[in-house]
Design a protein around this motif. Structure first.
Motif, PDB file in Angstrom:
ATOM      1  N   GLN A   1      -1.937 -30.272  30.676  1.00  0.00           N
ATOM      2  CA  GLN A   1      -1.656 -30.567  29.285  1.00  0.00           C
ATOM      3  C   GLN A   1      -0.212 -30.201  28.990  1.00  0.00           C
ATOM      4  OE1 GLN A   1      -4.542 -28.312  27.094  1.00  0.00           O
ATOM      5  NE2 GLN A   1      -6.011 -29.976  27.103  1.00  0.00           N
ATOM      6  N   ARG A   2       0.239 -30.680  27.866  1.00  0.00           N
ATOM      7  CA  ARG A   2       1.590 -30.338  27.446  1.00  0.00           C
ATOM      8  C   ARG A   2       1.686 -28.829  27.269  1.00  0.00           C
ATOM      9  NH1 ARG A   2       3.214 -33.715  22.559  1.00  0.00           N
ATOM     10  NH2 ARG A   2       1.618 -32.453  21.575  1.00  0.00           N
ATOM     11  N   GLU A   3       2.725 -28.251  27.813  1.00  0.00           N
ATOM     12  CA  GLU A   3       2.891 -26.802  27.743  1.00  0.00           C
ATOM     13  C   GLU A   3       4.232 -26.468  27.094  1.00  0.00           C
ATOM     14  OE1 GLU A   3       3.001 -25.101  31.658  1.00  0.00           O
ATOM     15  OE2 GLU A   3       4.280 -26.678  32.466  1.00  0.00           O
ATOM     16  N   LEU A   4       4.196 -25.431  26.287  1.00  0.00           N
ATOM     17  CA  LEU A   4       5.406 -24.952  25.634  1.00  0.00           C
ATOM     18  C   LEU A   4       6.204 -24.132  26.639  1.00  0.00           C
ATOM     19  CD1 LEU A   4       7.176 -24.455  23.111  1.00  0.00           C
ATOM     20  CD2 LEU A   4       5.694 -22.493  22.611  1.00  0.00           C
ATOM     21  N   LEU A   5       7.448 -24.498  26.840  1.00  0.00           N
ATOM     22  CA  LEU A   5       8.298 -23.802  27.804  1.00  0.00           C
ATOM     23  C   LEU A   5       9.197 -22.771  27.134  1.00  0.00           C
ATOM     24  CD1 LEU A   5       9.487 -26.863  29.909  1.00  0.00           C
ATOM     25  CD2 LEU A   5       7.584 -25.299  30.406  1.00  0.00           C
ATOM     26  N   ALA A   6       9.751 -23.139  26.008  1.00  0.00           N
ATOM     27  CA  ALA A   6      10.703 -22.259  25.341  1.00  0.00           C
ATOM     28  C   ALA A   6      10.792 -22.631  23.871  1.00  0.00           C
ATOM     29  CB  ALA A   6      12.089 -22.372  25.993  1.00  0.00           C
ATOM     30  N   ALA A   7      11.115 -21.643  23.062  1.00  0.00           N
ATOM     31  CA  ALA A   7      11.289 -21.880  21.635  1.00  0.00           C
ATOM     32  C   ALA A   7      12.400 -20.996  21.113  1.00  0.00           C
ATOM     33  CB  ALA A   7       9.995 -21.619  20.876  1.00  0.00           C
ATOM     34  N   ILE A   8      13.076 -21.499  20.094  1.00  0.00           N
ATOM     35  CA  ILE A   8      14.126 -20.720  19.445  1.00  0.00           C
ATOM     36  C   ILE A   8      13.943 -20.861  17.941  1.00  0.00           C
ATOM     37  CG2 ILE A   8      15.767 -22.652  19.660  1.00  0.00           C
ATOM     38  CD1 ILE A   8      17.988 -20.494  19.900  1.00  0.00           C
ATOM     39  N   THR A   9      13.888 -19.732  17.259  1.00  0.00           N
ATOM     40  CA  THR A   9      13.671 -19.754  15.818  1.00  0.00           C
ATOM     41  C   THR A   9      14.982 -20.019  15.086  1.00  0.00           C
ATOM     42  OG1 THR A   9      14.093 -17.407  15.496  1.00  0.00           O
ATOM     43  CG2 THR A   9      11.843 -18.032  16.116  1.00  0.00           C
ATOM     44  N   ALA A  10      14.857 -20.181  13.771  1.00  0.00           N
ATOM     45  CA  ALA A  10      16.050 -20.368  12.948  1.00  0.00           C
ATOM     46  C   ALA A  10      16.982 -19.163  13.053  1.00  0.00           C
ATOM     47  CB  ALA A  10      15.642 -20.609  11.500  1.00  0.00           C
ATOM     48  N   ALA A  11      16.401 -18.009  13.239  1.00  0.00           N
ATOM     49  CA  ALA A  11      17.196 -16.782  13.350  1.00  0.00           C
ATOM     50  C   ALA A  11      17.763 -16.576  14.745  1.00  0.00           C
ATOM     51  CB  ALA A  11      16.345 -15.573  12.960  1.00  0.00           C
ATOM     52  N   GLY A  12      17.370 -17.432  15.675  1.00  0.00           N
ATOM     53  CA  GLY A  12      17.908 -17.331  17.024  1.00  0.00           C
ATOM     54  C   GLY A  12      17.046 -16.578  18.016  1.00  0.00           C
ATOM     55  N   ARG A  13      15.851 -16.156  17.594  1.00  0.00           N
ATOM     56  CA  ARG A  13      14.983 -15.470  18.539  1.00  0.00           C
ATOM     57  C   ARG A  13      14.438 -16.473  19.549  1.00  0.00           C
ATOM     58  NH1 ARG A  13       9.380 -13.288  16.547  1.00  0.00           N
ATOM     59  NH2 ARG A  13       8.698 -15.272  17.417  1.00  0.00           N
TER      60      ARG A  13
ATOM     61  N   GLY B   1      14.114 -16.617  33.141  1.00  0.00           N
ATOM     62  CA  GLY B   1      15.163 -16.359  34.109  1.00  0.00           C
ATOM     63  C   GLY B   1      15.730 -17.608  34.744  1.00  0.00           C
ATOM     64  N   ARG B   2      15.062 -18.733  34.560  1.00  0.00           N
ATOM     65  CA  ARG B   2      15.577 -20.010  35.090  1.00  0.00           C
ATOM     66  C   ARG B   2      15.964 -20.981  33.978  1.00  0.00           C
ATOM     67  NH1 ARG B   2      12.581 -23.543  37.947  1.00  0.00           N
ATOM     68  NH2 ARG B   2      10.624 -22.974  36.927  1.00  0.00           N
ATOM     69  N   PHE B   3      15.203 -20.960  32.901  1.00  0.00           N
ATOM     70  CA  PHE B   3      15.445 -21.881  31.779  1.00  0.00           C
ATOM     71  C   PHE B   3      15.999 -21.076  30.603  1.00  0.00           C
ATOM     72  CE2 PHE B   3      12.072 -25.367  32.781  1.00  0.00           C
ATOM     73  CZ  PHE B   3      12.568 -25.470  34.076  1.00  0.00           C
ATOM     74  N   PHE B   4      16.918 -21.698  29.884  1.00  0.00           N
ATOM     75  CA  PHE B   4      17.532 -21.025  28.746  1.00  0.00           C
ATOM     76  C   PHE B   4      17.635 -22.005  27.579  1.00  0.00           C
ATOM     77  CE2 PHE B   4      18.530 -17.282  31.072  1.00  0.00           C
ATOM     78  CZ  PHE B   4      18.716 -17.711  32.373  1.00  0.00           C
ATOM     79  N   ILE B   5      17.105 -21.597  26.444  1.00  0.00           N
ATOM     80  CA  ILE B   5      17.136 -22.429  25.255  1.00  0.00           C
ATOM     81  C   ILE B   5      18.260 -21.953  24.345  1.00  0.00           C
ATOM     82  CG2 ILE B   5      15.486 -21.011  23.956  1.00  0.00           C
ATOM     83  CD1 ILE B   5      14.318 -23.665  22.847  1.00  0.00           C
ATOM     84  N   SER B   6      18.885 -22.901  23.679  1.00  0.00           N
ATOM     85  CA  SER B   6      19.940 -22.563  22.730  1.00  0.00           C
ATOM     86  C   SER B   6      19.955 -23.635  21.651  1.00  0.00           C
ATOM     87  CB  SER B   6      21.299 -22.455  23.427  1.00  0.00           C
ATOM     88  OG  SER B   6      21.652 -23.697  24.032  1.00  0.00           O
ATOM     89  N   ARG B   7      20.743 -23.370  20.627  1.00  0.00           N
ATOM     90  CA  ARG B   7      20.855 -24.349  19.552  1.00  0.00           C
ATOM     91  C   ARG B   7      22.264 -24.339  18.996  1.00  0.00           C
ATOM     92  NH1 ARG B   7      16.445 -23.049  15.472  1.00  0.00           N
ATOM     93  NH2 ARG B   7      17.425 -24.727  14.259  1.00  0.00           N
TER      94      ARG B   7
END
Length: 115
Positions: free
Chosen positions: A44-56, A65-71
């Motif tokens: 199924q679709r899996e959530l890998l990473a999330a970033i909040t409005a505050a940057g968490r 350690g391999r994937f990095f989320i940013s905005r």
């Protein structure tokens, strides 16, 4: 009209890197939590990473350690930098923007990791 576009997927060899982009329009991007997901034929679709409005930032254990989320709120874009890619990372990657009960999805971008 809200629109999210995910892009950047392509074929890459194991051990390689990719950066995916999720660009939004028609919403106040800075308020939204952005998430990156992967779907494979087996899972199924899996959530890998999330970033909040505050940057968490939060990550699925298997990609820490391999994937990095940013905005970049000036560009209305969220990014997923993926390193040391493995064959099992192959899948259709999509993103969403959520704010309370609002949720918007992008269509996916295919990532294929193979020799």
């Amino acid at each position: 009209q809200v629109r999210l576009v995910a892009s950047g997927g392509r074929w890459v060899q194991p051990g390689g890197s990719l950066r995916l982009s999720c660009t939004a329009s028609g919403l106040d991007f800075s308020k939204y939590t952005m998430g990156w997901y992967r779907q494979t034929p087996r899972n199924q679709r899996e959530l890998l990473a999330a970033i909040t409005a505050a940057g968490r930032k939060d990550y699925k254990n298997t990609v820490k350690g391999r994937f990095f989320i940013s905005r970049d709120n000036t560009e209305n874009t969220a990014y997923l930098e993926m390193n040391r890619l493995e064959v099992d990372d192959t899948g259709n990657y999509s993103c969403d923007a959520s704010y309370y009960r609002e949720r918007y999805w992008a269509s996916g971008t295919q990532v294929t990791v193979s020799p």
